[in-house]
Motif scaffolding. Structure first.
Motif, PDB file in Angstrom:
ATOM      1  N   ASP A   8     -13.430   0.603 -38.735  1.00 44.09           N
ATOM      2  CA  ASP A   8     -13.044   1.318 -37.530  1.00 44.09           C
ATOM      3  C   ASP A   8     -11.867   0.546 -36.935  1.00 44.09           C
ATOM      4  N   ARG A   9     -11.052   1.157 -36.106  1.00 45.06           N
ATOM      5  CA  ARG A   9      -9.919   0.430 -35.535  1.00 45.06           C
ATOM      6  C   ARG A   9     -10.276  -0.211 -34.189  1.00 45.06           C
ATOM      7  N   HIS A  21      -2.330   2.498 -27.635  1.00 43.54           N
ATOM      8  CA  HIS A  21      -1.277   3.175 -28.387  1.00 43.54           C
ATOM      9  C   HIS A  21       0.081   2.488 -28.269  1.00 43.54           C
ATOM     10  N   LYS A  22       0.125   1.329 -27.627  1.00 41.90           N
ATOM     11  CA  LYS A  22       1.371   0.566 -27.485  1.00 41.90           C
ATOM     12  C   LYS A  22       1.181  -0.824 -28.080  1.00 41.90           C
ATOM     13  N   PHE A  26      -1.911  -4.093 -27.958  1.00 44.40           N
ATOM     14  CA  PHE A  26      -2.678  -4.234 -29.190  1.00 44.40           C
ATOM     15  C   PHE A  26      -2.964  -5.709 -29.439  1.00 44.40           C
ATOM     16  N   GLU A  27      -4.233  -6.091 -29.308  1.00 45.01           N
ATOM     17  CA  GLU A  27      -4.656  -7.476 -29.548  1.00 45.01           C
ATOM     18  C   GLU A  27      -5.646  -7.488 -30.707  1.00 45.01           C
ATOM     19  N   ALA A  67       3.459   5.237 -35.602  1.00 43.64           N
ATOM     20  CA  ALA A  67       4.356   4.079 -35.472  1.00 43.64           C
ATOM     21  C   ALA A  67       3.545   2.807 -35.202  1.00 43.64           C
ATOM     22  N   LEU A  68       2.548   2.907 -34.335  1.00 42.83           N
ATOM     23  CA  LEU A  68       1.693   1.750 -34.066  1.00 42.83           C
ATOM     24  C   LEU A  68       0.926   1.356 -35.329  1.00 42.83           C
ATOM     25  N   SER A  69       0.471   2.331 -36.072  1.00 42.02           N
ATOM     26  CA  SER A  69      -0.257   2.050 -37.313  1.00 42.02           C
ATOM     27  C   SER A  69       0.638   1.332 -38.321  1.00 42.02           C
TER      28      SER A  69
END
Length: 182
Positions: A8-9, A21-22, A26-27, A67-69
């Motif tokens: 899972d993410r 989503h930014k 994202f940590e 893009a984040l992925s």
């Protein structure tokens, strides 16, 4: 047939701040790279299986998520971890503002994303592992025939919402999950 580690993410790969989503929000969760490196050394391919209802709700669009992925996958590559593919469900059955408000077979607990990976990558699901932090993750894995299911305790796994978790290993952290990767 190949074996896979499905992740899972939000809550497993990154700290779940809600609709992340930014890049700046994202940590990475402590231990995720070590866990994936161990899995690869044991012959697992790695895939991300994530519900992204923020798309249906209009909080961000598919291009922003993709893009984040891509950025996330590149960070894994820097740690010598190859992510086979990021599968995501942009739908929500009843909440949202766009064409992604619908019932589907990909939103967990449905197994659609896992089954798509199985078909595309010839995965032996019975030999695979799913790690998640929600009951819906465990249900999707079970519905797909994945026997090794690891639930990392989170704000979503309090005792009042635990249903049948037969066959699920519960851990407090990804570090504890290391011993369950066989």
């Amino acid at each position: 047939m190949n074996k896979a580690l499905f992740l899972d993410r939000d809550g497993i790969i990154n700290i779940d701040h809600g609709y992340v989503h930014k890049i700046e929000n994202f940590e990475f969760v402590d231990g995720i790279f070590e866990l994936c490196q161990l899995a690869i050394s044991k012959g697992y391919q790695i895939f991300v299986i994530t519900n992204q209802a923020g798309i249906a709700r209009g909080y961000y669009d598919k291009q922003t998520f993709e893009a984040l992925s891509q950025w996330m996958v590149s960070k894994f590559e820097e740690q010598n971890v190859s992510i086979g593919k990021v599968y995501y469900c942009p739908h929500h059955p009843d909440k949202g503002v766009n064409e992604f408000v619908m019932s589907c077979d990909c939103r967990k607990p449905e197994p659609g994303m896992i089954m798509q990976a199985q078909q595309e990558y010839s995965i032996a699901l019975a030999d695979s592992i799913f790690i998640g932090d929600k009951i819906s993750d465990m249900q999707a894995a079970s519905n797909a025939g994945i026997e090794t299911r690891i639930l990392v305790d989170s704000r979503y796994t309090n005792e009042s919402n635990i249903v049948d978790l037969a066959g699920v290993s519960r851990v407090d952290s990804l570090k504890q999950a290391l011993g369950l990767i066989g």
